[in-house]
Write a protein that holds these residues in place. Structure first.
Motif, short mmCIF file in Angstrom:
data_model
loop_
_atom_site.label_atom_id
_atom_site.label_comp_id
_atom_site.label_asym_id
_atom_site.label_seq_id
_atom_site.Cartn_x
_atom_site.Cartn_y
_atom_site.Cartn_z
N ILE A 521 0.88 -1.27 0.17
CA ILE A 521 0.10 0.08 0.14
C ILE A 521 0.94 1.19 0.05
O ILE A 521 0.68 2.20 -0.72
CB ILE A 521 -0.73 0.02 1.12
CG1 ILE A 521 -1.85 -1.29 1.18
CG2 ILE A 521 -1.91 1.11 1.08
CD1 ILE A 521 -2.29 -1.53 0.05
N LYS A 522 2.01 1.35 0.63
CA LYS A 522 2.62 2.32 0.90
C LYS A 522 3.41 2.77 -0.36
O LYS A 522 3.54 3.94 -0.92
CB LYS A 522 3.83 2.28 1.81
CG LYS A 522 5.08 3.36 2.02
CD LYS A 522 4.29 4.41 2.52
CE LYS A 522 5.78 5.48 3.01
NZ LYS A 522 6.53 5.69 1.88
N THR A 523 3.78 1.90 -1.11
CA THR A 523 4.44 2.00 -2.40
C THR A 523 3.40 2.35 -3.46
O THR A 523 3.83 3.26 -4.43
CB THR A 523 4.88 0.87 -3.24
OG1 THR A 523 5.78 0.12 -2.06
CG2 THR A 523 5.86 0.88 -4.40
N SER A 524 2.16 2.14 -3.50
CA SER A 524 0.92 2.39 -4.23
C SER A 524 0.94 3.85 -3.97
O SER A 524 0.42 4.65 -5.03
CB SER A 524 -0.13 1.72 -3.88
OG SER A 524 -0.09 0.39 -4.26
N VAL A 525 0.70 4.49 -2.95
CA VAL A 525 0.47 5.68 -2.52
C VAL A 525 1.71 6.58 -2.81
O VAL A 525 1.67 7.65 -3.31
CB VAL A 525 0.45 5.98 -0.71
CG1 VAL A 525 0.17 7.49 -0.39
CG2 VAL A 525 -1.00 5.13 -0.53
N ASP A 526 2.82 6.19 -2.76
CA ASP A 526 3.91 6.83 -3.09
C ASP A 526 4.12 7.21 -4.72
O ASP A 526 4.55 8.13 -5.28
CB ASP A 526 5.29 6.18 -2.82
CG ASP A 526 5.78 6.16 -1.37
OD1 ASP A 526 5.08 7.02 -0.85
OD2 ASP A 526 6.13 5.44 -1.05
N SER A 527 3.66 6.10 -5.48
CA SER A 527 3.24 6.28 -6.87
C SER A 527 2.42 7.20 -7.18
O SER A 527 2.50 8.00 -8.07
CB SER A 527 3.03 4.94 -7.63
OG SER A 527 1.89 4.42 -7.14
N ALA A 528 1.20 7.31 -6.72
CA ALA A 528 0.09 8.06 -6.81
C ALA A 528 0.83 9.75 -6.66
O ALA A 528 0.23 10.47 -7.21
CB ALA A 528 -0.82 7.87 -6.01
N VAL A 529 1.41 10.02 -5.53
CA VAL A 529 1.95 11.07 -5.10
C VAL A 529 3.18 11.64 -6.09
O VAL A 529 3.12 12.67 -6.60
CB VAL A 529 2.33 11.28 -3.65
CG1 VAL A 529 3.27 12.43 -3.26
CG2 VAL A 529 1.65 10.85 -2.74
N ALA A 530 3.82 10.50 -6.45
CA ALA A 530 4.73 11.13 -7.60
C ALA A 530 4.22 11.64 -8.94
O ALA A 530 5.03 12.28 -9.79
CB ALA A 530 5.55 9.86 -7.95
N ILE A 531 3.04 10.94 -9.19
CA ILE A 531 2.46 11.40 -10.27
C ILE A 531 1.97 12.88 -10.57
O ILE A 531 1.76 13.70 -11.58
CB ILE A 531 0.99 10.61 -10.62
CG1 ILE A 531 1.71 9.14 -11.26
CG2 ILE A 531 0.29 11.26 -11.96
CD1 ILE A 531 0.60 8.10 -11.03
N SER A 532 1.93 13.63 -9.37
CA SER A 532 1.41 15.03 -9.01
C SER A 532 0.03 15.27 -9.86
O SER A 532 -0.03 16.12 -10.57
CB SER A 532 2.48 15.90 -9.87
OG SER A 532 3.78 15.70 -9.08
N ASP A 533 -0.98 14.43 -9.51
CA ASP A 533 -2.17 14.57 -9.97
C ASP A 533 -3.03 14.27 -8.65
O ASP A 533 -3.27 13.13 -8.27
CB ASP A 533 -2.49 13.36 -11.03
CG ASP A 533 -3.95 13.90 -11.73
OD1 ASP A 533 -4.64 14.63 -11.20
OD2 ASP A 533 -4.30 13.46 -12.55
#
Length: 655
Positions: A521-533
């Motif tokens: 879950i943590k990696t999923s959230v990190d990827s969503a934040v990295a998208i900047s959307d």
């Protein structure tokens, strides 16, 4: 000549955040109609003065959620029953615990004070009813007869009888002096939620989940009349002080009933949802309702409500025939209660009691009473409401002023209400009457700084898009027809750009979903934040918020900066998601963060502890940054204001 200001019949008075967690019970003080007590899942009992935002007193001691609360008529004592079956009585004037009563084996569903003696009745999920002597801290009687949970208890005005309503669809009447059941009233086809004695006559009213109200004659022990067709389960009823009518708190409305014959005098629109309790003071009916941690109070001006005479709108069958019958006679049709001049005689104590019911005060009781506290939150309001017992200024009590009514919003409604016969006008409530807080209509209050426009979560048309923007401009003078090809060419403009935006978002969601399937879950959230959307972050948080167990401390460090952005968004759905996520973090991790930061440094090297301490410091710094934003928005009105006020209450320990 100036047009007179026409006021409303019903309006919303205020909305408060009553507890840090969900509200599980509440009650209005029937003596003044100005005191409100709430019980919450946080194991506290809070006291409030109606139309004031601050808590007067907070009572602690229970170790499980408070399921039922009740104030005595002079509003000097309060009793609260918990989910564990324990009962605590507090003296509000002395601001201390008075008694702790143990004996029930399940959660307390209902409570009531005796009108004259120092006795309390309790009904429980264990189907038993107990009568307690507050002075001796013992059980006087145990009544058995119900087969399911006892939902409501009421003493008769003369203090000789006790009525009980239960989930087994029955109402029972108990003789306190004889210690036995006098009569059972069957007839309801659903759980009975509430019973209420007539203030003068031998008459009892009961409301059920089967959407009916029944009136019972307590001399002949038979049904007098039955009102059917309520819009929902009946949870709150109240007789007018002079006994002329019965008020029923229905779903978003107040209904006024007579019973001989059964008829509806008036229906008043009040957007209170599922009202929990009613009280009357100064010709005003006060109603309170709760949802999660919020409590709302409403006012109905009874001078503009039809309470006797011609039927206004009868929901029962054959209403036209009933309307032709003569009004109720002024003289009572049945016997009147004989109220004693002194306290009623103490009921005879039962000979056989269980060990837990006849036990004397023990060290365990003393410990419970030491752990129970009364925290005065607002000394000014406390001193005004709860005077010391040796002070004579409380007798006679100071008469409170009626709540001022806001003016009508709709001019058409105002013209209708300004007719010479206001009683007849209130027979037909205006269906589109807007109920707004009184604070929003006070013209003397200076206007606050305008907040940026909030785009609602649900809407019927795209925001910022108009059909005219896609069509070629046509001069009125030419009156030429619009060619289909021209219209289509204009509509296609920008279509490619929109497709690129949607394709990009779909790709981003696919990326997050691919990481989500790995179970991290943590990696999923990190990827969503990295998208900047932010839209992708909102979609992901809406999933995580549904299962609180997914939240971890390291996840909070990543999400909190995004929550701060969501709380400042102009989109309502973004703000709602941010508030929900922040509430989960505060409830699950704030106590842990504060405890770890307050703990003394450890001896030696503990890498896991150092990492946890670093995460707590980071979260604390981010929460401090968010707390200022939450505080600045807690003054907003409506749903956003309620959410921010609740968060501000949860973040109080950060100040």
């Amino acid at each position: 000549m100036a047009t007179p200001v026409v006021t409303k019949t019903a309006w919303k008075l205020q909305e408060i955040v009553a507890h840090a967690s969900n509200v599980s019970s509440l009650v209005l003080g029937k003596g003044s109609g100005r005191l409100l007590a709430t019980g919450g899942d946080d194991c506290r009992v809070n006291l409030w003065s109606i139309n004031k935002p601050n808590c007067i007193m907070s009572l602690t001691g229970h170790t499980s959620p408070v399921e039922s609360v009740r104030l005595n008529t002079p509003e000097e004592l309060i009793v609260a029953g918990s989910q564990s079956g324990s009962i605590r009585v507090w003296d509000l004037e002395a601001a201390k615990i008075l008694r702790t009563l143990m004996g029930h084996k399940a959660n307390i569903c209902s409570l009531d004070f005796h009108p004259y003696g120092e006795f309390v009745a309790s009904g429980s999920q264990d189907t038993n009813i107990k009568l307690w002597d507050i002075r001796r801290k013992g059980c006087v009687f145990r009544y058995r007869g119900h087969s399911q949970a006892v939902r409501c208890l009421r003493f008769s005005p003369d203090g000789k009888w006790l009525a009980s309503a239960a989930d087994d669809h029955t109402v029972k009447l108990w003789d306190l002096t004889a210690g036995k059941m006098m009569s059972e009233f069957p007839g309801h086809t659903g759980p009975v939620n509430v019973v209420e004695f007539h203030p003068n006559e031998y008459l009892l009213a009961s409301g059920s989940s089967d959407r009916t109200i029944r009136f019972w004659d307590l001399e002949k022990f038979q049904v007098v009349s039955c009102i059917e067709g309520e819009p929902g389960p009946v949870r709150s009823v109240l007789f007018n002080p002079d006994g002329c009518c019965l008020y029923s708190g229905c779903q978003d409305s107040l209904r006024v009933y007579g019973w001989e014959p059964e008829r509806c005098f008036d229906v008043v629109l009040v957007n209170w949802g599922k009202v929990a309790d009613l009280a009357i003071c100064n010709d005003q009916l006060i109603g309170v309702a709760f949802s999660q941690s919020n409590v709302s109070s409403y006012v109905v001006d009874l001078t503009r409500v039809t309470r006797t005479g011609t039927v206004a709108q009868d929901p029962v069958q054959d209403s036209q025939l009933l309307a032709q019958q003569p009004p109720l006679p002024s003289a009572p049709l049945r016997r009147i209660y004989e109220r004693p001049s002194t306290a009623c005689s103490k009921p005879q104590r039962v000979k056989q009691n269980s060990e837990s019911e006849r036990r004397s005060p023990s060290s365990e009781d003393d410990r419970d009473e030491r752990e129970s506290r009364a925290e005065i939150r607002n000394a000014e309001d406390y001193n005004e409401i709860f005077q010391p017992k040796n002070s004579i200024s409380r007798t006679p009590p100071r008469r409170s002023e009626p709540f001022p009514a806001p003016p009508e919003d709709d001019m058409a409604t105002a013209k209708e209400a300004a007719k010479p016969s206001p009683a007849m006008d209130t027979q037909f409530p205006v269906p589109n009457l807007k109920v707004v807080p009184w604070a929003q209509v006070v013209t003397s209050t200076p206007a606050l700084k305008a907040e940026p426009a909030i785009i609602p979560a649900t809407r019927n048309e795209p925001i910022g898009l108009k059909a005219s923007d896609f069509l070629p401009a046509v001069k009125v003078s030419q009156q030429t027809e619009l060619v289909d090809e021209d219209a289509m060419s204009q509509i296609r403009k920008g279509h490619d750009t929109m497709c690129v935006v949607l394709t990009s978002r779909h790709k981003n969601l696919d990326t997050v979903r691919a990481v989500w399937t790995t179970g991290n879950i943590k990696t999923s959230v990190d990827s969503a934040v990295a998208i900047s959307d932010l839209s992708v972050v909102v979609d992901l948080l809406n999933i995580v918020n549904q299962k609180a167990s997914l939240w971890k401390l390291d996840l909070c460090t990543t999400v909190l900066p995004q929550i701060e952005k969501l709380l400042q968004s102009k989109y309502e759905s973004y703000v709602q998601t941010g508030c929900t996520s922040l509430k989960l973090i505060l409830q699950r991790f704030l106590p842990l963060i504060t405890d770890i930061l307050a703990a003394p440094p450890s001896v030696g090297v503990d890498i896991s502890r150092e990492e946890r301490l670093h995460k707590c410091r980071l979260c604390y710094k981010q929460l401090k940054s968010i707390s200022g934003l939450v505080k600045s928005k807690s003054g907003l009105s409506g749903r956003h204001g309620s959410a921010f006020r609740e968060l501000h209450l949860l973040m109080a320990s950060l100040d």
